[in-house]
Design an enzyme around this catalytic site. Structure first.
Site, PDB file in Angstrom:
ATOM      1  N   GLU A 195       0.819  -1.201   0.000  1.00  0.00           N
ATOM      2  CA  GLU A 195       0.000   0.000   0.000  1.00  0.00           C
ATOM      3  C   GLU A 195       0.865   1.269   0.000  1.00  0.00           C
ATOM      4  O   GLU A 195       1.535   1.577   0.984  1.00  0.00           O
ATOM      5  CB  GLU A 195      -0.933  -0.048   1.220  1.00  0.00           C
ATOM      6  CG  GLU A 195      -1.875  -1.237   1.135  1.00  0.00           C
ATOM      7  CD  GLU A 195      -2.541  -1.602   2.445  1.00  0.00           C
ATOM      8  OE1 GLU A 195      -3.495  -2.405   2.401  1.00  0.00           O
ATOM      9  OE2 GLU A 195      -2.123  -1.110   3.497  1.00  0.00           O
ATOM     10  N   LEU A 212      -5.976  -1.258  -1.613  1.00  0.00           N
ATOM     11  CA  LEU A 212      -6.066  -1.465  -0.165  1.00  0.00           C
ATOM     12  C   LEU A 212      -6.812  -2.771   0.084  1.00  0.00           C
ATOM     13  O   LEU A 212      -7.979  -2.795   0.457  1.00  0.00           O
ATOM     14  CB  LEU A 212      -6.792  -0.294   0.498  1.00  0.00           C
ATOM     15  CG  LEU A 212      -6.131   1.076   0.326  1.00  0.00           C
ATOM     16  CD1 LEU A 212      -6.946   2.136   1.028  1.00  0.00           C
ATOM     17  CD2 LEU A 212      -4.705   1.064   0.849  1.00  0.00           C
ATOM     18  N   GLU A 250      -5.607  -6.179   1.837  1.00  0.00           N
ATOM     19  CA  GLU A 250      -4.529  -6.917   2.500  1.00  0.00           C
ATOM     20  C   GLU A 250      -4.578  -8.414   2.227  1.00  0.00           C
ATOM     21  O   GLU A 250      -3.530  -9.061   2.063  1.00  0.00           O
ATOM     22  CB  GLU A 250      -4.571  -6.644   4.007  1.00  0.00           C
ATOM     23  CG  GLU A 250      -4.186  -5.239   4.409  1.00  0.00           C
ATOM     24  CD  GLU A 250      -5.315  -4.229   4.230  1.00  0.00           C
ATOM     25  OE1 GLU A 250      -5.044  -3.021   4.328  1.00  0.00           O
ATOM     26  OE2 GLU A 250      -6.477  -4.667   4.007  1.00  0.00           O
ATOM     27  N   GLN A 266       0.212  -1.126   5.434  1.00  0.00           N
ATOM     28  CA  GLN A 266       0.463   0.261   5.810  1.00  0.00           C
ATOM     29  C   GLN A 266       0.641   0.407   7.321  1.00  0.00           C
ATOM     30  O   GLN A 266       1.431   1.230   7.786  1.00  0.00           O
ATOM     31  CB  GLN A 266      -0.667   1.148   5.311  1.00  0.00           C
ATOM     32  CG  GLN A 266      -0.261   2.578   5.100  1.00  0.00           C
ATOM     33  CD  GLN A 266      -1.265   3.307   4.212  1.00  0.00           C
ATOM     34  OE1 GLN A 266      -2.355   3.647   4.662  1.00  0.00           O
ATOM     35  NE2 GLN A 266      -0.900   3.518   2.964  1.00  0.00           N
ATOM     36  N   PHE A 267      -0.099  -0.383   8.095  1.00  0.00           N
ATOM     37  CA  PHE A 267       0.049  -0.463   9.548  1.00  0.00           C
ATOM     38  C   PHE A 267      -0.249  -1.897   9.953  1.00  0.00           C
ATOM     39  O   PHE A 267      -1.046  -2.577   9.308  1.00  0.00           O
ATOM     40  CB  PHE A 267      -0.916   0.490  10.269  1.00  0.00           C
ATOM     41  CG  PHE A 267      -0.645   1.949  10.009  1.00  0.00           C
ATOM     42  CD1 PHE A 267       0.259   2.648  10.789  1.00  0.00           C
ATOM     43  CD2 PHE A 267      -1.297   2.610   8.980  1.00  0.00           C
ATOM     44  CE1 PHE A 267       0.515   3.989  10.546  1.00  0.00           C
ATOM     45  CE2 PHE A 267      -1.045   3.946   8.729  1.00  0.00           C
ATOM     46  CZ  PHE A 267      -0.131   4.647   9.517  1.00  0.00           C
ATOM     47  N   PRO A 321      -7.487  -8.208   7.852  1.00  0.00           N
ATOM     48  CA  PRO A 321      -8.140  -8.804   6.673  1.00  0.00           C
ATOM     49  C   PRO A 321      -7.302  -9.911   6.024  1.00  0.00           C
ATOM     50  O   PRO A 321      -7.848 -10.752   5.307  1.00  0.00           O
ATOM     51  CB  PRO A 321      -8.310  -7.614   5.721  1.00  0.00           C
ATOM     52  CG  PRO A 321      -8.362  -6.426   6.621  1.00  0.00           C
ATOM     53  CD  PRO A 321      -7.398  -6.744   7.720  1.00  0.00           C
ATOM     54  N   HIS A 380      -3.972   2.017  13.794  1.00  0.00           N
ATOM     55  CA  HIS A 380      -2.645   2.468  13.398  1.00  0.00           C
ATOM     56  C   HIS A 380      -1.637   2.339  14.536  1.00  0.00           C
ATOM     57  O   HIS A 380      -0.461   2.679  14.361  1.00  0.00           O
ATOM     58  CB  HIS A 380      -2.685   3.937  12.963  1.00  0.00           C
ATOM     59  CG  HIS A 380      -3.667   4.233  11.875  1.00  0.00           C
ATOM     60  ND1 HIS A 380      -5.027   4.194  12.072  1.00  0.00           N
ATOM     61  CD2 HIS A 380      -3.481   4.584  10.578  1.00  0.00           C
ATOM     62  CE1 HIS A 380      -5.641   4.507  10.947  1.00  0.00           C
ATOM     63  NE2 HIS A 380      -4.734   4.740  10.022  1.00  0.00           N
TER      64      HIS A 380
END
Length: 326
Positions: free
Chosen positions: A30, A59, A61, A83-84, A90, A130
């Protein structure tokens, strides 16, 4: 030749090194391509190696990890980024059902040389997905390795070792200290063995085990208690799974006390496992109850609550004193 780099720069250099050495290494995820990642961990990779080896994904996962499984089975070495770490949920089905089991399911016919990278942990005033610390969720799954560096030198050496490993590795990067300090590290590629902890400081009165962003906080706390004559041994676990048990068992046999510090919630956290091992292997050497200092059993709080949730150097120092004076 050496460079003075932060953790985020060390991660970038590790990826650069391996992509130059091995054209089977593919980096995607991502925003990792054009933008070079949310934290700039993958900056210039697409510019250097082209869109076929460093590219952006939707986006999605589960799709990111699922395609990496197919690539790894067919001879590539995918390094994918969430991304985090809180966005990995997911993909949990892919991780537990395929990534972790492929070698066993195929009776060794297939292995998955792949790395799943993600920024993890709190302290940057972000929202809960996050900011979570999820290492215990994944450390219990047989078939995957979980690695968390705490310094630029270790970040580069551990990531290179993870990319070269024939089996899947989750590489969680403590974003709170991405740019907190710099360290001189070799420009050339080098490996730090996975599954091996590091004794950062030797001591006689108490063993303290930590990893990731908690390591610098532990070091600050130890400086506070040293003024009161307490000698602490600090162990950076580095690899959560497989765990270097001998590192802290041997240390506790010397010090007689142990404190585990982690940012994740307390219940069923990695600290629980470490203390269970100590009770099994070094119980007769204990002079005080094994202790955990951790985050709370709540969802990670909104930014104003971060300083109350994450163990601070002051809280760590107070806990060290309480254990030594038990």
């Amino acid at each position: 030749m050496a460079n003075t780099l932060s953790i985020i720069q060390a991660v970038n250099q590790a990826l650069m090194n391996e992509m130059k050495i091995d054209d089977k290494v593919i980096v995607y995820g991502e925003d990792v391509g054009v933008e070079g990642g949310v934290f700039r961990a993958t900056v210039d990779l697409q510019k250097t190696f082209g869109k076929e080896r460093a590219f952006d994904t939707p986006l999605a996962e589960s799709a990111i990890v699922g395609t990496a499984v197919g690539m790894a089975i067919n001879g590539l070495k995918p390094v994918v980024e969430m991304q985090f770490s809180g966005f990995s949920y997911p993909a949990f089905n892919q991780i537990i059902s395929h990534v972790a089991r492929m070698r066993n399911r195929s009776r060794g016919q297939y292995n998955l040389p792949m790395v799943i990278r993600a920024p993890y942990g709190g302290g940057i005033r972000a929202l809960e997905h996050h900011s979570e610390s999820t290492e215990a969720l994944y450390a219990q799954i047989p078939g995957i390795k979980v690695v968390i560096p705490s310094t630029p030198y270790d970040a580069k050496g551990l990531l290179i070792a993870a990319i070269r490993d024939p089996d899947p590795v989750l590489f969680w990067e403590p974003k709170r200290i991405y740019r907190a300090f710099k360290q001189e590290i070799p420009e050339e590629a080098y490996e730090i063995p996975l599954g091996k902890a590091k004794v950062l400081q030797e001591g006689d009165d108490i063993t303290i085990v930590a990893w990731g962003a908690m390591v610098p906080d532990v070091q600050r706390a130890v400086k506070m208690v040293e003024e009161k004559g307490i000698s602490a041994e600090i162990i950076d676990l580095r690899t959560i799974a497989p765990m270097d048990r001998d590192s802290f068992i041997d240390s506790v046999k010397k010090t007689g006390r142990i404190l585990v510090v982690h940012e994740a919630p307390k219940t069923l956290g990695v600290g629980s496992e470490i203390i269970s091992i100590v009770n099994e292997k070094a119980f007769l050497h204990l002079e005080a109850p094994p202790t955990r200092l951790t985050g709370f059993d709540t969802t990670f709080p909104l930014p104003r609550g971060e300083k109350h949730y994450i163990p601070s150097p002051k809280r760590i120092a107070k806990t060290i004193e309480d254990i030594v004076n038990y």
